[in-house]
Write a protein that holds these residues in place. Structure first.
Motif, PDB file in Angstrom:
ATOM      1  N   TRP A 172      25.736  55.604  -8.770  1.00  0.00           N
ATOM      2  CA  TRP A 172      24.330  55.176  -8.820  1.00  0.00           C
ATOM      3  C   TRP A 172      24.157  53.725  -8.394  1.00  0.00           C
ATOM      4  N   PRO A 173      24.962  52.792  -8.858  1.00  0.00           N
ATOM      5  CA  PRO A 173      24.838  51.435  -8.301  1.00  0.00           C
ATOM      6  C   PRO A 173      25.135  51.399  -6.805  1.00  0.00           C
ATOM      7  N   ALA A 174      26.085  52.265  -6.339  1.00  0.00           N
ATOM      8  CA  ALA A 174      26.420  52.271  -4.914  1.00  0.00           C
ATOM      9  C   ALA A 174      25.246  52.782  -4.082  1.00  0.00           C
ATOM     10  N   LEU A 175      24.580  53.844  -4.525  1.00  0.00           N
ATOM     11  CA  LEU A 175      23.412  54.341  -3.806  1.00  0.00           C
ATOM     12  C   LEU A 175      22.300  53.286  -3.778  1.00  0.00           C
ATOM     13  N   PHE A 176      22.138  52.626  -4.917  1.00  0.00           N
ATOM     14  CA  PHE A 176      21.129  51.564  -4.968  1.00  0.00           C
ATOM     15  C   PHE A 176      21.475  50.448  -3.976  1.00  0.00           C
ATOM     16  N   ALA A 177      22.769  50.056  -3.929  1.00  0.00           N
ATOM     17  CA  ALA A 177      23.193  49.008  -2.996  1.00  0.00           C
ATOM     18  C   ALA A 177      23.039  49.464  -1.545  1.00  0.00           C
ATOM     19  N   ALA A 178      23.297  50.755  -1.273  1.00  0.00           N
ATOM     20  CA  ALA A 178      23.163  51.265   0.094  1.00  0.00           C
ATOM     21  C   ALA A 178      21.724  51.181   0.567  1.00  0.00           C
ATOM     22  N   VAL A 179      20.782  51.630  -0.266  1.00  0.00           N
ATOM     23  CA  VAL A 179      19.364  51.559   0.113  1.00  0.00           C
ATOM     24  C   VAL A 179      18.930  50.102   0.263  1.00  0.00           C
ATOM     25  N   LEU A 180      19.350  49.267  -0.696  1.00  0.00           N
ATOM     26  CA  LEU A 180      18.980  47.855  -0.635  1.00  0.00           C
ATOM     27  C   LEU A 180      19.551  47.184   0.611  1.00  0.00           C
ATOM     28  N   SER A 181      20.812  47.520   0.968  1.00  0.00           N
ATOM     29  CA  SER A 181      21.431  46.933   2.162  1.00  0.00           C
ATOM     30  C   SER A 181      20.713  47.383   3.431  1.00  0.00           C
ATOM     31  N   GLY A 182      20.376  48.682   3.519  1.00  0.00           N
ATOM     32  CA  GLY A 182      19.670  49.169   4.700  1.00  0.00           C
ATOM     33  C   GLY A 182      18.331  48.490   4.875  1.00  0.00           C
ATOM     34  N   LEU A 183      17.600  48.330   3.776  1.00  0.00           N
ATOM     35  CA  LEU A 183      16.298  47.667   3.848  1.00  0.00           C
ATOM     36  C   LEU A 183      16.453  46.189   4.203  1.00  0.00           C
ATOM     37  N   SER A 184      17.469  45.547   3.616  1.00  0.00           N
ATOM     38  CA  SER A 184      17.671  44.120   3.919  1.00  0.00           C
ATOM     39  C   SER A 184      18.049  43.919   5.376  1.00  0.00           C
ATOM     40  N   LEU A 185      18.918  44.790   5.910  1.00  0.00           N
ATOM     41  CA  LEU A 185      19.310  44.677   7.310  1.00  0.00           C
ATOM     42  C   LEU A 185      18.107  44.856   8.224  1.00  0.00           C
ATOM     43  N   ASN A 186      17.267  45.817   7.869  1.00  0.00           N
ATOM     44  CA  ASN A 186      16.081  46.085   8.696  1.00  0.00           C
ATOM     45  C   ASN A 186      15.075  44.956   8.578  1.00  0.00           C
ATOM     46  N   PHE A 187      14.914  44.406   7.370  1.00  0.00           N
ATOM     47  CA  PHE A 187      13.880  43.400   7.134  1.00  0.00           C
ATOM     48  C   PHE A 187      14.245  42.048   7.745  1.00  0.00           C
ATOM     49  N   PHE A 188      15.544  41.671   7.616  1.00  0.00           N
ATOM     50  CA  PHE A 188      15.917  40.312   8.018  1.00  0.00           C
ATOM     51  C   PHE A 188      16.491  40.219   9.438  1.00  0.00           C
ATOM     52  N   PHE A 189      17.147  41.297   9.903  1.00  0.00           N
ATOM     53  CA  PHE A 189      17.950  41.119  11.117  1.00  0.00           C
ATOM     54  C   PHE A 189      17.601  42.072  12.272  1.00  0.00           C
ATOM     55  N   VAL A 190      16.665  42.955  12.087  1.00  0.00           N
ATOM     56  CA  VAL A 190      16.288  43.906  13.140  1.00  0.00           C
ATOM     57  C   VAL A 190      14.841  43.613  13.550  1.00  0.00           C
ATOM     58  N   GLU A 191      14.653  43.528  14.867  1.00  0.00           N
ATOM     59  CA  GLU A 191      13.309  43.271  15.407  1.00  0.00           C
ATOM     60  C   GLU A 191      12.427  44.508  15.231  1.00  0.00           C
ATOM     61  N   PRO A 192      11.147  44.341  14.880  1.00  0.00           N
ATOM     62  CA  PRO A 192      10.525  43.086  14.482  1.00  0.00           C
ATOM     63  C   PRO A 192      11.007  42.634  13.092  1.00  0.00           C
ATOM     64  N   ARG A 193      11.388  41.389  12.954  1.00  0.00           N
ATOM     65  CA  ARG A 193      11.942  40.851  11.725  1.00  0.00           C
ATOM     66  C   ARG A 193      10.838  40.672  10.682  1.00  0.00           C
ATOM     67  N   PHE A 194      11.276  40.650   9.458  1.00  0.00           N
ATOM     68  CA  PHE A 194      10.455  40.464   8.254  1.00  0.00           C
ATOM     69  C   PHE A 194       9.420  41.587   8.085  1.00  0.00           C
ATOM     70  N   THR A 195       9.787  42.767   8.638  1.00  0.00           N
ATOM     71  CA  THR A 195       9.006  43.989   8.392  1.00  0.00           C
ATOM     72  C   THR A 195       9.992  45.138   8.184  1.00  0.00           C
ATOM     73  N   VAL A 196       9.577  46.066   7.397  1.00  0.00           N
ATOM     74  CA  VAL A 196      10.395  47.266   7.196  1.00  0.00           C
ATOM     75  C   VAL A 196       9.832  48.331   8.119  1.00  0.00           C
ATOM     76  N   HIS A 197      10.421  48.386   9.297  1.00  0.00           N
ATOM     77  CA  HIS A 197       9.918  49.314  10.301  1.00  0.00           C
ATOM     78  C   HIS A 197      11.105  49.868  11.070  1.00  0.00           C
ATOM     79  N   ILE A 198      11.236  51.176  11.058  1.00  0.00           N
ATOM     80  CA  ILE A 198      12.341  51.822  11.763  1.00  0.00           C
ATOM     81  C   ILE A 198      11.788  52.317  13.087  1.00  0.00           C
ATOM     82  N   ALA A 199      12.058  51.534  14.102  1.00  0.00           N
ATOM     83  CA  ALA A 199      11.555  51.895  15.429  1.00  0.00           C
ATOM     84  C   ALA A 199      12.530  52.750  16.196  1.00  0.00           C
TER      85      ALA A 199
END
Length: 840
Positions: free
Chosen positions: A427-454
């Motif tokens: 359960w902590p691992a699943l939580f970390a996986a979702v959190l990591s995916g969202l953080s990667l998308n939000f901070f490092f994938v264009e457009p940055r600072f948005t949660v958008h899977i293009a």
């Protein structure tokens, strides 16, 4: 009907004044208006004690006749019919005469208590059943009259009537305990200063343990958690590491600072970070504890600090000694303060000593980040790691160029998921996986600072995070479960090895198993009972009125015994361990049966050896008188022979002497056979010991030049078979006269000690080494004497058998100045004829 209250006056030795104290208390209660009667009191003719009985109502004793001897005992029915408030009953351990209402006086007392009558009674510490072997080692005297420990422990009040050993010897020397003719023998035997000091210590320690047990029970019933520090009890926590000996010696020094301090060592078998010791190290450390006068224990618990504190509280400990942590700084920083800090926090009013040692702080291996396999603490730590390391990782990755280092970002977040899975599971691992995916998308994938899977690639990345987290956490879960199972198996094996070691080191096997079962399953009490519920072995304090777990020992259809655990809640794994221990109990009972069978086989082997010796004796010792008698009779019947009157008289004398010798030898053989078969016919009666001694001296034809008599003129009659007693004295006296020098006389003295009479036959011959004295009583034993005219070597064997058949004992002592003293000890026939006895 309300049950009566029992008050026991406990003393270390005869003469300390328990009966006097009992009578004095009876007079005080009577002055307060209570109805007090004397059920039975023995004063031994002591004037001061008899004076205390004056004015107190006396219930007449019940008179019984046994083999033409009148004996008097407590009349239980008369006391119950009289229905007093308080009954004074002396000598709790006394054995009643045959034909009495009960076999033992303590059973009479139980009837009085059941009838609602309060009882004040007396008992000596040497009569407490569990202390019999200790008292025998101290005094050399076997106690045949005992009272079960449970009877005394169930008393509402137990008091020690104390007197300093030297004061008791002064009383004895002044004639306030025994008559003058018995003083020297008493002072040089039972009443030696060392004996009295040891018995006094034994009585005080027994009462102290009883008070301590009552205190624990009171705290349990009242729900009192605080410690009652009546004496120092130091518990040393052992991990099996090299620091164990240092901790044990430090604990022993702490316990030795106060009188009565106790040392206990405990090892917790559990899956903790400090458990790295080998079984060999633990075995050596337990041996060191026992050599320092302490005891070793073992408990099984997942939470080591809590298990230590719970054990310390269960034994009412005042001090807890633990070692400083062996973990390094990195391990301590990642896993928290550790066991020591937790023990200090949970210990309450128990003083905790954290002792440094050579291995403290030297742990170089990677820290174990778990407190238990997938426990709630471990899962929380996984969530905390995800919430703390995740933001820090994102902040660190923000300093890298986004377009050029995206692969690094992905791998870093993937590593975070794996680490969290290792720490907290799925359960902590699943939580970390979702959190990591969202953080990667939000901070490092264009457009940055948005949660958008293009792109579909981003969705696949998040899914891969989740799958990897699930796989790693599943592997961690399986590994943790297997680790838990392995550690549990190791703990159980260690517990069973400890039980086996306790038995092999000479401890009482049943007691060791019961004690280890209580400690292993954290029960308040444990006991082994018969199928009918009669307790065989107990340990701890069974919960009164509470629930308990019972396990049959042996086949369920016909169990040999029942094991009870009070206050224990067992899971499935503990149930399996308990099943293994129950199998050990069954094996133990079976081994005891085999031992009894082996003892019977030994007895048969001994009987075979006796028969072999008998045949040897018959072929050698009977041949000489038989051949002489045959030759003499043949000479008288020779046809045509002319014999003078002198020759005929000599042949007749030879035949007569040889046949008399044969008759004596055959009689001895028959007697020793009856003794060994247990069918010796004994006719007990009231006997004057002095008269039997004089008859034995006359039978041997010994005059004043060979025998010195020191007979007590005031000694009461004894219970004995006069014919057998005379034969005993003749056998012993003949040996003493034969071995004594011509210029030293054999001394025969009679005296009384308590309810027993002694006939002491003292010679000044070569004596017998103390390690060979018991050999004298073996049949066909001449102790190296090759003079075949002295008989078959049955005299002392017969003498001991006859004496024991009369309810007495025959034992040797060294004569001061050289020689051997044989002591014939028999019971007094009628104590009432010499006044009431004192039970002290």
């Amino acid at each position: 009907m309300k049950k009566g209250r029992l008050r026991v006056l406990l003393g270390a030795a005869p003469g300390v004044g328990k009966t006097y104290e009992m009578l004095e208390e009876g007079r005080r209660l009577r002055n307060e208006g209570r109805d007090v009667v004397i059920g039975i009191v023995e004063t031994h003719g002591r004037a001061a004690t008899a004076e205390q009985a004056v004015g107190l109502p006396l219930v007449p004793r019940r008179v019984l006749r046994h083999r033409d001897v009148e004996l008097s005992e407590l009349d239980v029915a008369a006391v119950i019919e009289r229905d007093p408030d308080v009954a004074l009953v002396d000598e709790l351990a006394h054995t009643n005469a045959p034909g009495s209402r009960n076999a033992k006086r303590w059973q009479d007392v139980k009837e009085l208590l059941a009838a609602g009558i309060d009882v004040i009674t007396t008992v000596n510490v040497q009569h407490i059943e569990s202390l019999g072997d200790v008292v025998e080692r101290i005094t050399g005297a076997v106690q045949r009259e005992t009272v079960p420990d449970a009877v005394v422990r169930e008393a509402d009040q137990v008091e020690v009537v104390d007197l300093a050993p030297q004061s008791l010897r002064d009383r004895l020397a002044a004639g306030l305990v025994y008559p003058a003719e018995r003083i020297d023998a008493a002072l040089s035997n039972y009443f030696r200063l060392g004996n009295l000091t040891a018995l006094r210590e034994l009585a005080l320690l027994w009462l102290a343990d009883e008070v301590d047990s009552a205190l624990r029970l009171y705290r349990q019933e009242q729900g009192i958690e605080g410690m009652c520090q009546t004496r120092e009890r130091v518990v040393v926590a052992l991990t099996g590491g090299a620091e164990g000996e240092t901790l044990i010696r430090r604990g022993a020094r702490i316990a030795a600072r106060s009188a009565g301090g106790e040392l206990l060592a405990v090892h917790v078998s559990a899956q903790d970070g400090l458990r790295s010791g080998s079984p060999g190290a633990l075995t050596r450390q337990r041996a060191l504890v026992e050599s320092l006068g302490g005891t070793s224990h073992q408990v099984v618990g997942d939470d080591v600090p809590r298990a230590l504190v719970q054990f310390a509280r269960s034994v009412n400990a005042t001090q807890l000694v633990i070692g400083a942590s062996r973990r390094g700084r990195l391990s301590a920083a990642l896993t928290g303060p550790g066991i020591g800090a937790t023990v200090v926090r949970e210990s309450g009013d128990i003083d905790v000593h954290i002792v440094t040692h050579d291995a403290a702080g030297r742990g170089l291996r990677l820290p174990r980040l778990t407190a238990g396999a997938l426990s709630w603490k471990r899962r929380i730590l996984g969530f905390v790691a995800a919430l703390t390391i995740g933001p820090l990782l994102s902040w660190a990755l923000s300093w890298l160029p986004t377009d050029e280092s995206l692969v690094v970002h992905v791998l870093a977040y993937q590593l975070l998921v794996v680490v969290v899975a290792l720490i907290g599971g799925i359960w902590p691992a699943l939580f970390a996986a979702v959190l990591s995916g969202l953080s990667l998308n939000f901070f490092f994938v264009e457009p940055r600072f948005t949660v958008h899977i293009a792109s579909a690639d981003h969705a696949v990345a998040v899914a891969l995070y989740v799958v990897s987290a699930a796989l790693v956490s599943w592997i961690v879960d399986q590994s943790a479960r297997r680790t838990r199972a392995a550690q549990r198996a190791a703990a159980e094996s260690e517990l069973l090895a400890t039980v086996a070691g306790s038995v092999l080191r000479g401890q009482n096997a049943a007691q060791a198993l019961v004690s280890r079962a209580r400690e292993a399953f954290r029960a308040t009490g444990a006991r082994l009972t018969t199928p009918e519920g009669e307790p065989l072995v107990t340990d701890g304090e069974p919960a009164r009125g509470g629930r308990f777990l019972s396990m049959p020992v042996g086949p369920a259809s016909a169990p040999r015994a029942v094991l009870e655990l009070h206050g224990a809640e067992l899971d499935a794994a503990e149930r399996r361990l308990l099943d293994v221990m129950v199998v050990q109990f069954a094996a133990l009972l079976e081994n005891e049966d085999l031992e009894r069978t082996a003892r019977r086989a030994d007895a048969l082997a001994e009987a075979d050896s006796v028969r072999t010796a008998l045949m040897s004796a018959v072929s050698h010792d009977l041949r000489r008188p038989l051949a002489a008698a045959v030759a003499a009779v043949g000479g008288l019947r020779t046809p045509g022979a002319t014999l003078s009157d002198a020759d005929r008289a000599e042949l007749l004398a030879t035949a007569d002497e040889s046949l008399a010798t044969l008759s004596t030898l055959v009689t001895d053989l028959l007697d020793v056979s009856r003794v060994q078969a247990g069918v010796l016919a004994v006719s007990l009666a009231m006997v004057d010991a002095a008269g039997v001694v004089l008859a034995a001296v006359d039978e041997l034809g010994l005059g004043p030049d060979r025998v010195e008599l020191a007979l007590d003129p005031d000694q009461p009659a004894i219970t004995a078979d006069p014919v057998l007693l005379q034969r005993v004295i003749v056998n012993v006296l003949a040996n003493a006269d034969r071995l004594s020098p011509s210029d030293r006389r054999v001394r025969i003295a009679t005296s009384r000690i308590g309810s027993r009479a002694q006939i002491r036959i003292v010679d000044h011959g070569p004596g017998v080494p103390i390690d060979r004295q018991q050999e004298m009583f073996a049949p066909f034993q001449r102790m190296g004497d090759t003079d075949n005219t002295t008989g078959l070597g049955l005299g002392l064997a017969l003498s001991r058998g006859f004496t024991e058949g009369m309810g007495g004992t025959l034992f040797p002592e060294d004569t001061p100045g050289g020689g051997l003293t044989m002591v014939i000890e028999l019971p007094i026939a009628d104590d009432e004829a010499t006044g009431m006895r004192l039970s002290v």
